[in-house]
Design a protein around this motif. Structure first.
Motif, PDB file in Angstrom:
ATOM      1  N   ILE A  79       0.828  -1.203   0.000  1.00 56.26           N
ATOM      2  CA  ILE A  79       0.000   0.000   0.000  1.00 56.26           C
ATOM      3  C   ILE A  79       0.863   1.254   0.000  1.00 56.26           C
ATOM      4  O   ILE A  79       0.642   2.176  -0.775  1.00 56.26           O
ATOM      5  CB  ILE A  79      -0.949   0.004   1.217  1.00 56.26           C
ATOM      6  CG1 ILE A  79      -1.842  -1.240   1.193  1.00 56.26           C
ATOM      7  CG2 ILE A  79      -1.790   1.270   1.233  1.00 56.26           C
ATOM      8  CD1 ILE A  79      -2.733  -1.355  -0.011  1.00 56.26           C
ATOM      9  N   THR A  80       1.865   1.292   0.886  1.00 56.32           N
ATOM     10  CA  THR A  80       2.680   2.499   1.022  1.00 56.32           C
ATOM     11  C   THR A  80       3.742   2.618  -0.054  1.00 56.32           C
ATOM     12  O   THR A  80       4.226   3.711  -0.337  1.00 56.32           O
ATOM     13  CB  THR A  80       3.362   2.522   2.398  1.00 56.32           C
ATOM     14  OG1 THR A  80       4.299   1.422   2.478  1.00 56.32           O
ATOM     15  CG2 THR A  80       2.334   2.385   3.513  1.00 56.32           C
ATOM     16  N   GLY A  81       4.149   1.503  -0.636  1.00 57.57           N
ATOM     17  CA  GLY A  81       5.217   1.532  -1.623  1.00 57.57           C
ATOM     18  C   GLY A  81       6.605   1.543  -1.018  1.00 57.57           C
ATOM     19  O   GLY A  81       7.601   1.549  -1.738  1.00 57.57           O
ATOM     20  N   ASN A  82       6.698   1.529   0.308  1.00 55.53           N
ATOM     21  CA  ASN A  82       7.983   1.537   0.995  1.00 55.53           C
ATOM     22  C   ASN A  82       8.310   0.110   1.432  1.00 55.53           C
ATOM     23  O   ASN A  82       7.600  -0.476   2.249  1.00 55.53           O
ATOM     24  CB  ASN A  82       7.920   2.453   2.215  1.00 55.53           C
ATOM     25  CG  ASN A  82       9.281   2.619   2.877  1.00 55.53           C
ATOM     26  OD1 ASN A  82      10.237   1.891   2.600  1.00 55.53           O
ATOM     27  ND2 ASN A  82       9.376   3.598   3.771  1.00 55.53           N
ATOM     28  N   PRO A  83       9.396  -0.487   0.905  1.00 62.17           N
ATOM     29  CA  PRO A  83       9.717  -1.875   1.266  1.00 62.17           C
ATOM     30  C   PRO A  83      10.024  -2.059   2.749  1.00 62.17           C
ATOM     31  O   PRO A  83      10.019  -3.185   3.238  1.00 62.17           O
ATOM     32  CB  PRO A  83      10.942  -2.188   0.390  1.00 62.17           C
ATOM     33  CG  PRO A  83      11.523  -0.868   0.021  1.00 62.17           C
ATOM     34  CD  PRO A  83      10.356   0.088  -0.053  1.00 62.17           C
ATOM     35  N   ARG A  84      10.290  -0.972   3.473  1.00 63.18           N
ATOM     36  CA  ARG A  84      10.553  -1.094   4.912  1.00 63.18           C
ATOM     37  C   ARG A  84       9.283  -1.306   5.717  1.00 63.18           C
ATOM     38  O   ARG A  84       9.341  -1.715   6.885  1.00 63.18           O
ATOM     39  CB  ARG A  84      11.288   0.150   5.414  1.00 63.18           C
ATOM     40  CG  ARG A  84      12.678   0.333   4.812  1.00 63.18           C
ATOM     41  CD  ARG A  84      13.368   1.552   5.397  1.00 63.18           C
ATOM     42  NE  ARG A  84      14.716   1.715   4.858  1.00 63.18           N
ATOM     43  CZ  ARG A  84      15.543   2.704   5.193  1.00 63.18           C
ATOM     44  NH1 ARG A  84      15.124   3.619   6.073  1.00 63.18           N
ATOM     45  NH2 ARG A  84      16.749   2.788   4.669  1.00 63.18           N
TER      46      ARG A  84
END
Length: 312
Positions: A151-156
């Motif tokens: 959803i956020t696009g941040n792999p973290r």
């Protein structure tokens, strides 16, 4: 041939251009007609070679085209392709260009060869009345503790060790009426409890269950599950091992639930997704049109005189 809609010159304009070139020079005549000097020289050279006929429009078809395959060559290409020969090998065997052979194969719909394994015929069935067959199945869902990287696009934004929860479902074969619950696991006691609640829910909808179809999961093979069915006088049917299509109506419902409920929204927590399940189930049963039911919702196949208060 009709001139291009944006053409600066027609055949008459080209004749005038050639005439003006003799009167005022090439550069001035080209500027007057709004074309380049190179274009002006081209039309004068064509007029000198062909006369007035050279000033007309010409076909855009190339003067020379690549050699096409003869009928015999095409038959040979298709025969070799049906023997599952690679396109490059066919081209080398016939001494023809690869691109020519490939165009022939694509034109005849053989660019993708069918699978070596022959698919079994599709067998579609539907029981005549509600309750004659219930399809049971489960689907594991990853627990949600926060918005993830999808959803956020941040792999973290990845939560390790969140665990799993299980969607349990029961679908009526005739009406496609469905009952669902999200439970902690799919152990025998959990699955048996779901079975009892599902049978009670269908009974409230005037659906008397006679048969149940499940896969060969351990919970469905367990003694508590068998005892619950025996007490209700319900026949248990198992699917063919490693053949999910045998329980196709449940598999289809799973895909619909994943697409329209489980993965349709950005849930912030598993509890939020579970809360939304009841609303989606009501929508599926009472409002969502089903192609196999003549684009009517599942509740339309339940006798309305018994469930008149449920059709809202």
């Amino acid at each position: 041939m009709n001139s291009h809609e944006n053409a600066r010159l027609t055949a008459r304009g080209r004749a005038r251009l050639v005439a003006r070139m003799g009167e005022i020079g090439v550069n001035a005549a080209a500027a007057e007609s709004g074309v380049s000097v190179r274009t002006a020289y081209k039309w004068r050279a064509r007029f000198e070679r062909e006369g007035d006929a050279g000033l007309g429009d010409r076909s855009s078809r190339p003067h020379r085209v690549r050699s096409a395959l003869s009928a015999a060559q095409q038959d040979r290409v298709l025969a070799l392709r049906q023997d599952r020969r690679p396109i490059r090998d066919i081209a080398e065997a016939l001494g023809c260009p690869y691109a020519t052979v490939r165009r022939c194969i694509v034109r005849h719909g053989l660019s993708r060869l069918p699978s070596v394994e022959v698919r079994p015929p599709v067998v579609r069935y539907e029981h005549e009345r509600p309750g004659e067959m219930l399809h049971l199945d489960t689907k594991k869902l990853g627990r949600i503790e926060k918005l993830g990287h999808r959803i956020t696009g941040n792999p973290r934004d990845h939560t390790r060790g969140a665990g799993w929860e299980v969607l349990h479902l029961a679908v009526d074969d005739h009406s496609r009426l469905a009952y669902t619950e999200v439970l902690a696991d799919e152990r025998k006691d959990t699955t048996t409890g779901f079975l009892k609640r599902a049978l009670a829910w269908f009974a409230e909808h005037s659906v008397t269950t006679r048969r149940i179809m499940t896969d060969n999961g351990m919970a469905y093979r367990s003694q508590p599950f068998a005892d619950a069915l025996r007490q209700q006088g319900i026949r248990h049917i198992f699917t063919k091992p490693y053949t999910p299509r045998t329980n196709g109506k449940a598999e289809r419902f799973v895909q619909t639930a994943l697409r329209e409920w489980a993965y349709a929204y950005a849930y912030r927590h598993s509890s939020e997704r579970t809360e939304h399940l009841a609303r989606w189930q009501h929508h599926y049963n009472h409002h969502r049109r089903h192609s196999a039911l003549g684009y009517q919702p599942p509740i339309s196949r339940i006798p309305l005189n018994n469930v008149s208060n449920l059709n809202t």
